[in-house]
Design a protein around this motif. Structure first.
Motif, PDB file in Angstrom:
ATOM      1  N   PHE A 152      -0.655   1.292   8.835  1.00 34.02           N
ATOM      2  CA  PHE A 152      -0.618   0.369   7.703  1.00 34.02           C
ATOM      3  C   PHE A 152       0.602   0.509   6.800  1.00 34.02           C
ATOM      4  O   PHE A 152       0.660  -0.134   5.756  1.00 34.02           O
ATOM      5  CB  PHE A 152      -1.892   0.533   6.860  1.00 34.02           C
ATOM      6  N   GLU A 153       1.556   1.318   7.185  1.00 33.77           N
ATOM      7  CA  GLU A 153       2.755   1.459   6.364  1.00 33.77           C
ATOM      8  C   GLU A 153       3.497   0.122   6.310  1.00 33.77           C
ATOM      9  O   GLU A 153       3.708  -0.529   7.330  1.00 33.77           O
ATOM     10  CB  GLU A 153       3.660   2.553   6.924  1.00 33.77           C
TER      11      GLU A 153
ATOM     12  N   THR B 281      -8.588  -1.737   3.686  1.00 28.39           N
ATOM     13  CA  THR B 281      -8.224  -1.850   2.274  1.00 28.39           C
ATOM     14  C   THR B 281      -9.409  -1.562   1.357  1.00 28.39           C
ATOM     15  O   THR B 281      -9.240  -0.992   0.277  1.00 28.39           O
ATOM     16  CB  THR B 281      -7.645  -3.241   1.951  1.00 28.39           C
TER      17      THR B 281
ATOM     18  N   ARG C  95      -8.631   5.644  -3.262  1.00 29.74           N
ATOM     19  CA  ARG C  95      -7.670   5.728  -4.361  1.00 29.74           C
ATOM     20  C   ARG C  95      -8.395   6.005  -5.675  1.00 29.74           C
ATOM     21  O   ARG C  95      -7.920   6.786  -6.510  1.00 29.74           O
ATOM     22  CB  ARG C  95      -6.871   4.422  -4.462  1.00 29.74           C
TER      23      ARG C  95
ATOM     24  N   PRO D 100       1.011   5.754   0.207  1.00 32.76           N
ATOM     25  CA  PRO D 100       0.244   6.928   0.636  1.00 32.76           C
ATOM     26  C   PRO D 100      -0.577   7.469  -0.535  1.00 32.76           C
ATOM     27  O   PRO D 100      -0.228   7.272  -1.702  1.00 32.76           O
ATOM     28  CB  PRO D 100       1.325   7.926   1.059  1.00 32.76           C
TER      29      PRO D 100
ATOM     30  N   PHE E  87      -2.701   5.923   7.484  1.00 32.87           N
ATOM     31  CA  PHE E  87      -1.848   5.012   6.705  1.00 32.87           C
ATOM     32  C   PHE E  87      -0.472   4.857   7.346  1.00 32.87           C
ATOM     33  O   PHE E  87       0.002   3.741   7.582  1.00 32.87           O
ATOM     34  CB  PHE E  87      -1.705   5.526   5.265  1.00 32.87           C
ATOM     35  N   HIS E  88       0.191   5.969   7.619  1.00 31.93           N
ATOM     36  CA  HIS E  88       1.553   5.907   8.161  1.00 31.93           C
ATOM     37  C   HIS E  88       1.567   5.334   9.581  1.00 31.93           C
ATOM     38  O   HIS E  88       2.521   4.645   9.958  1.00 31.93           O
ATOM     39  CB  HIS E  88       2.180   7.304   8.151  1.00 31.93           C
TER      40      HIS E  88
ATOM     41  N   LEU F 139       0.844  -1.188   0.000  1.00 33.31           N
ATOM     42  CA  LEU F 139       0.000   0.000   0.000  1.00 33.31           C
ATOM     43  C   LEU F 139       0.881   1.241   0.000  1.00 33.31           C
ATOM     44  O   LEU F 139       1.960   1.248   0.605  1.00 33.31           O
ATOM     45  CB  LEU F 139      -0.912   0.002   1.222  1.00 33.31           C
TER      46      LEU F 139
ATOM     47  N   ALA G  15      -3.120  -6.064   5.237  1.00 33.19           N
ATOM     48  CA  ALA G  15      -3.839  -5.028   5.989  1.00 33.19           C
ATOM     49  C   ALA G  15      -5.275  -5.491   6.237  1.00 33.19           C
ATOM     50  O   ALA G  15      -5.782  -6.374   5.548  1.00 33.19           O
ATOM     51  CB  ALA G  15      -3.838  -3.707   5.208  1.00 33.19           C
TER      52      ALA G  15
ATOM     53  N   TRP H 268      -6.238  10.692   5.982  1.00 34.92           N
ATOM     54  CA  TRP H 268      -5.987   9.389   5.371  1.00 34.92           C
ATOM     55  C   TRP H 268      -4.536   8.963   5.518  1.00 34.92           C
ATOM     56  O   TRP H 268      -4.236   7.833   5.909  1.00 34.92           O
ATOM     57  CB  TRP H 268      -6.368   9.426   3.881  1.00 34.92           C
ATOM     58  N   ASN H 269      -3.630   9.876   5.209  1.00 38.15           N
ATOM     59  CA  ASN H 269      -2.217   9.509   5.247  1.00 38.15           C
ATOM     60  C   ASN H 269      -1.690   9.399   6.676  1.00 38.15           C
ATOM     61  O   ASN H 269      -0.738   8.653   6.934  1.00 38.15           O
ATOM     62  CB  ASN H 269      -1.398  10.496   4.418  1.00 38.15           C
TER      63      ASN H 269
ATOM     64  N   TYR I  79      -9.793   2.147   1.482  1.00 41.58           N
ATOM     65  CA  TYR I  79      -8.600   2.684   0.809  1.00 41.58           C
ATOM     66  C   TYR I  79      -8.732   2.553  -0.702  1.00 41.58           C
ATOM     67  O   TYR I  79      -8.374   3.462  -1.453  1.00 41.58           O
ATOM     68  CB  TYR I  79      -7.383   1.924   1.319  1.00 41.58           C
TER      69      TYR I  79
END
Length: 209
Positions: free
Chosen positions: A84-85, A97, A104, A64, A80-81, A62, A92, A76-77, A100
């Protein structure tokens, strides 16, 4: 007197120029340019979605979400960081997902000029809404006047509209029977609160939100 020979640049009569805003040439140029730009963006959208599909199918990591000007990009980011990074599409959690994936897709359209407000799922939503009209009417008569997805979108790949109609069967006895499956029903408490308000905005947060 010198005779000027006609050329493509110097026709025998005044030529139409696209810079003349009152002319057909101007309208044609602007319209054609916009169509070409829209088609070009459309092809880029298809390429981007194909790339997204490739990432999912190949279990890629995944990434960013690129800054697309939407107001939720930082939130969101951040998630993510923080959580889920380094994860891929299958390691995930499923709920993240799926959300996400749609975010996207939204980002692909958000970065365009001509497709910015286009909803790629609108046709499916409209067809589902039309197919559900009988259930909508019945529900509106009985208990509620709220309608969202015809069913959880995650089920749609394995359901046709006849299956959905069976899920939406809304006879009064069936509705009462289904109440036994509700784990917590605070409808009366909620109504006691919101019925006191007039000309006030009330937001309902539903579904996966």
């Amino acid at each position: 007197m010198e005779i000027i020979k006609p050329t493509p640049k110097n026709p025998p009569r005044p030529a139409l120029l696209s810079s003349d805003e009152g002319s057909f040439a101007y309208t044609s140029a602007i319209y054609r340019l916009e169509i070409e730009e829209k088609n070009k963006e459309g092809k880029e959208i298809m390429d981007s979605i194909a790339g997204l599909k490739y990432q999912l199918q190949r279990r890629k990591k995944l990434i960013p979400i690129e800054d697309d000007g939407e107001s939720d990009i930082d939130d969101w980011n951040y998630v993510f960081h923080k959580y889920f990074e380094g994860e891929d599409w299958y390691s995930a959690t499923w709920l993240f997902t799926e959300c996400y994936l749609y975010r996207r897709i939204r980002s692909i359209f958000a970065k365009t000029k001509h497709w910015h407000d286009y909803d790629p799922f609108f046709r499916q939503k409209l067809e589902s809404f039309k197919a559900s009209i009988n259930s909508i009417i019945e529900i509106s008569k009985l208990l509620i006047s709220l309608w969202g997805n015809s069913t959880d979108l995650s089920l749609l790949p394995n359901l046709n509209y006849e299956d959905i109609k069976r899920l939406q069967n809304t006879g009064e006895n069936l509705l009462k029977e289904s109440e036994k499956n509700i784990l917590a029903n605070d409808l009366d408490k909620v109504w006691n609160v919101i019925s006191k308000y007039r000309k006030t905005r009330i937001d309902f947060i539903l579904d996966n939100a």
